[in-house]
Design a protein around this motif. Sequence first.
Motif, PDB file in Angstrom:
ATOM      1  N   MET A  28     -15.725  47.967 -58.339  1.00  0.00           N
ATOM      2  CA  MET A  28     -15.129  48.238 -59.643  1.00  0.00           C
ATOM      3  C   MET A  28     -13.950  49.184 -59.459  1.00  0.00           C
ATOM      4  O   MET A  28     -13.984  50.066 -58.602  1.00  0.00           O
ATOM      5  N   GLU A  29     -12.934  49.015 -60.272  1.00  0.00           N
ATOM      6  CA  GLU A  29     -11.769  49.888 -60.204  1.00  0.00           C
ATOM      7  C   GLU A  29     -11.321  50.244 -61.613  1.00  0.00           C
ATOM      8  O   GLU A  29     -11.005  49.364 -62.408  1.00  0.00           O
ATOM      9  N   ILE A  30     -11.311  51.526 -61.932  1.00  0.00           N
ATOM     10  CA  ILE A  30     -10.849  51.989 -63.237  1.00  0.00           C
ATOM     11  C   ILE A  30      -9.351  52.237 -63.161  1.00  0.00           C
ATOM     12  O   ILE A  30      -8.867  52.876 -62.243  1.00  0.00           O
ATOM     13  N   ARG A  31      -8.629  51.716 -64.149  1.00  0.00           N
ATOM     14  CA  ARG A  31      -7.178  51.930 -64.223  1.00  0.00           C
ATOM     15  C   ARG A  31      -6.803  52.985 -65.263  1.00  0.00           C
ATOM     16  O   ARG A  31      -5.913  53.782 -65.043  1.00  0.00           O
ATOM     17  N   ALA A  32      -7.479  52.973 -66.422  1.00  0.00           N
ATOM     18  CA  ALA A  32      -7.137  53.913 -67.492  1.00  0.00           C
ATOM     19  C   ALA A  32      -8.349  54.166 -68.379  1.00  0.00           C
ATOM     20  O   ALA A  32      -9.228  53.311 -68.500  1.00  0.00           O
ATOM     21  N   VAL A  33      -8.369  55.336 -68.995  1.00  0.00           N
ATOM     22  CA  VAL A  33      -9.417  55.719 -69.945  1.00  0.00           C
ATOM     23  C   VAL A  33      -8.727  56.291 -71.178  1.00  0.00           C
ATOM     24  O   VAL A  33      -7.818  57.113 -71.068  1.00  0.00           O
ATOM     25  N   PHE A  34      -9.160  55.816 -72.372  1.00  0.00           N
ATOM     26  CA  PHE A  34      -8.601  56.341 -73.613  1.00  0.00           C
ATOM     27  C   PHE A  34      -9.714  56.504 -74.627  1.00  0.00           C
ATOM     28  O   PHE A  34     -10.502  55.582 -74.802  1.00  0.00           O
ATOM     29  N   PRO A  35      -9.830  57.629 -75.285  1.00  0.00           N
ATOM     30  CA  PRO A  35      -9.078  58.867 -75.113  1.00  0.00           C
ATOM     31  C   PRO A  35      -9.550  59.611 -73.868  1.00  0.00           C
ATOM     32  O   PRO A  35     -10.598  59.294 -73.309  1.00  0.00           O
ATOM     33  N   GLU A  36      -8.806  60.617 -73.459  1.00  0.00           N
ATOM     34  CA  GLU A  36      -9.133  61.408 -72.281  1.00  0.00           C
ATOM     35  C   GLU A  36      -9.802  62.733 -72.642  1.00  0.00           C
ATOM     36  O   GLU A  36     -10.200  63.479 -71.762  1.00  0.00           O
ATOM     37  N   VAL A  37      -9.898  63.012 -73.951  1.00  0.00           N
ATOM     38  CA  VAL A  37     -10.461  64.271 -74.441  1.00  0.00           C
ATOM     39  C   VAL A  37     -11.408  63.953 -75.592  1.00  0.00           C
ATOM     40  O   VAL A  37     -11.146  63.058 -76.388  1.00  0.00           O
ATOM     41  N   GLY A  38     -12.522  64.681 -75.679  1.00  0.00           N
ATOM     42  CA  GLY A  38     -13.458  64.473 -76.779  1.00  0.00           C
ATOM     43  C   GLY A  38     -14.321  65.690 -77.025  1.00  0.00           C
ATOM     44  O   GLY A  38     -14.255  66.696 -76.309  1.00  0.00           O
ATOM     45  N   TYR A  39     -15.175  65.589 -78.039  1.00  0.00           N
ATOM     46  CA  TYR A  39     -16.050  66.663 -78.492  1.00  0.00           C
ATOM     47  C   TYR A  39     -17.242  66.815 -77.547  1.00  0.00           C
ATOM     48  O   TYR A  39     -17.819  65.813 -77.097  1.00  0.00           O
ATOM     49  N   LYS A  40     -17.636  68.047 -77.278  1.00  0.00           N
ATOM     50  CA  LYS A  40     -18.758  68.317 -76.372  1.00  0.00           C
ATOM     51  C   LYS A  40     -20.095  67.800 -76.918  1.00  0.00           C
ATOM     52  O   LYS A  40     -21.040  67.622 -76.162  1.00  0.00           O
ATOM     53  N   GLY A  41     -20.169  67.527 -78.233  1.00  0.00           N
ATOM     54  CA  GLY A  41     -21.402  67.019 -78.839  1.00  0.00           C
ATOM     55  C   GLY A  41     -21.675  65.560 -78.542  1.00  0.00           C
ATOM     56  O   GLY A  41     -22.712  65.020 -78.910  1.00  0.00           O
ATOM     57  N   GLY A  42     -20.740  64.887 -77.844  1.00  0.00           N
ATOM     58  CA  GLY A  42     -20.925  63.483 -77.476  1.00  0.00           C
ATOM     59  C   GLY A  42     -20.572  62.533 -78.603  1.00  0.00           C
ATOM     60  O   GLY A  42     -20.141  62.941 -79.675  1.00  0.00           O
ATOM     61  N   GLY A  43     -20.757  61.258 -78.359  1.00  0.00           N
ATOM     62  CA  GLY A  43     -20.527  60.235 -79.360  1.00  0.00           C
ATOM     63  C   GLY A  43     -19.134  59.646 -79.377  1.00  0.00           C
ATOM     64  O   GLY A  43     -18.875  58.716 -80.135  1.00  0.00           O
ATOM     65  N   SER A  44     -18.217  60.154 -78.542  1.00  0.00           N
ATOM     66  CA  SER A  44     -16.884  59.552 -78.465  1.00  0.00           C
ATOM     67  C   SER A  44     -16.979  58.217 -77.734  1.00  0.00           C
ATOM     68  O   SER A  44     -17.695  58.101 -76.740  1.00  0.00           O
ATOM     69  N   VAL A  45     -16.273  57.209 -78.232  1.00  0.00           N
ATOM     70  CA  VAL A  45     -16.253  55.902 -77.564  1.00  0.00           C
ATOM     71  C   VAL A  45     -14.963  55.797 -76.765  1.00  0.00           C
ATOM     72  O   VAL A  45     -13.877  55.928 -77.313  1.00  0.00           O
ATOM     73  N   LEU A  46     -15.107  55.584 -75.459  1.00  0.00           N
ATOM     74  CA  LEU A  46     -13.963  55.494 -74.562  1.00  0.00           C
ATOM     75  C   LEU A  46     -13.678  54.039 -74.221  1.00  0.00           C
ATOM     76  O   LEU A  46     -14.597  53.272 -73.963  1.00  0.00           O
ATOM     77  N   PHE A  47     -12.410  53.673 -74.220  1.00  0.00           N
ATOM     78  CA  PHE A  47     -11.971  52.367 -73.749  1.00  0.00           C
ATOM     79  C   PHE A  47     -11.619  52.535 -72.279  1.00  0.00           C
ATOM     80  O   PHE A  47     -10.703  53.284 -71.946  1.00  0.00           O
ATOM     81  N   VAL A  48     -12.343  51.856 -71.409  1.00  0.00           N
ATOM     82  CA  VAL A  48     -12.128  51.954 -69.965  1.00  0.00           C
ATOM     83  C   VAL A  48     -11.586  50.618 -69.490  1.00  0.00           C
ATOM     84  O   VAL A  48     -12.246  49.589 -69.624  1.00  0.00           O
ATOM     85  N   THR A  49     -10.364  50.629 -68.958  1.00  0.00           N
ATOM     86  CA  THR A  49      -9.767  49.397 -68.454  1.00  0.00           C
ATOM     87  C   THR A  49      -9.707  49.449 -66.938  1.00  0.00           C
ATOM     88  O   THR A  49      -9.605  50.519 -66.336  1.00  0.00           O
TER      89      THR A  49
END
Length: 130
Positions: A28-49
């Motif tokens: 597997m190879e990750i090219r980009a992650v968006f967003p790169e910053v989130g809340y410490k309480g969790g629950g952010s959904v990241l788009f990993v390409t």
Amino acid sequence: SRNGEDFEHLPYGQSPGNAVVVQTKEAMEIRAVFPEVGYKGGGSVLFVTGQNLLFDGVLCRFGFRHGPYVFVSSALVLCETPTHEPVTAALELTAPAATATEPLVRPNFVFHDLPIVTGANPTGGFSQGG
């Protein structure tokens, strides 16, 4: 040591149905992650390409914590962030049965405290907006 065995060809009388099959996959190879910053309480959904994001049972690992993984395509997955102390953590996609972590690139994700609003300016406005 091969102990006289030929592991490249099935012995006479053995079929693929009763043989051990070893499956290999591209890393597997990750090219980009968006967003790169989130809340410490969790629950952010990241788009990993990336590429070759095809493993079963993958976990999105942030340091020593992990969150769920949703497969969209071999080039896009979604990761949900777990709760985490404020820190910059490397994002890794790991397969539970794998002995090594993937991918080739480990982008960072920053866990932040919630912002605290201490005021707003202007303090008033028109009832019609604007």
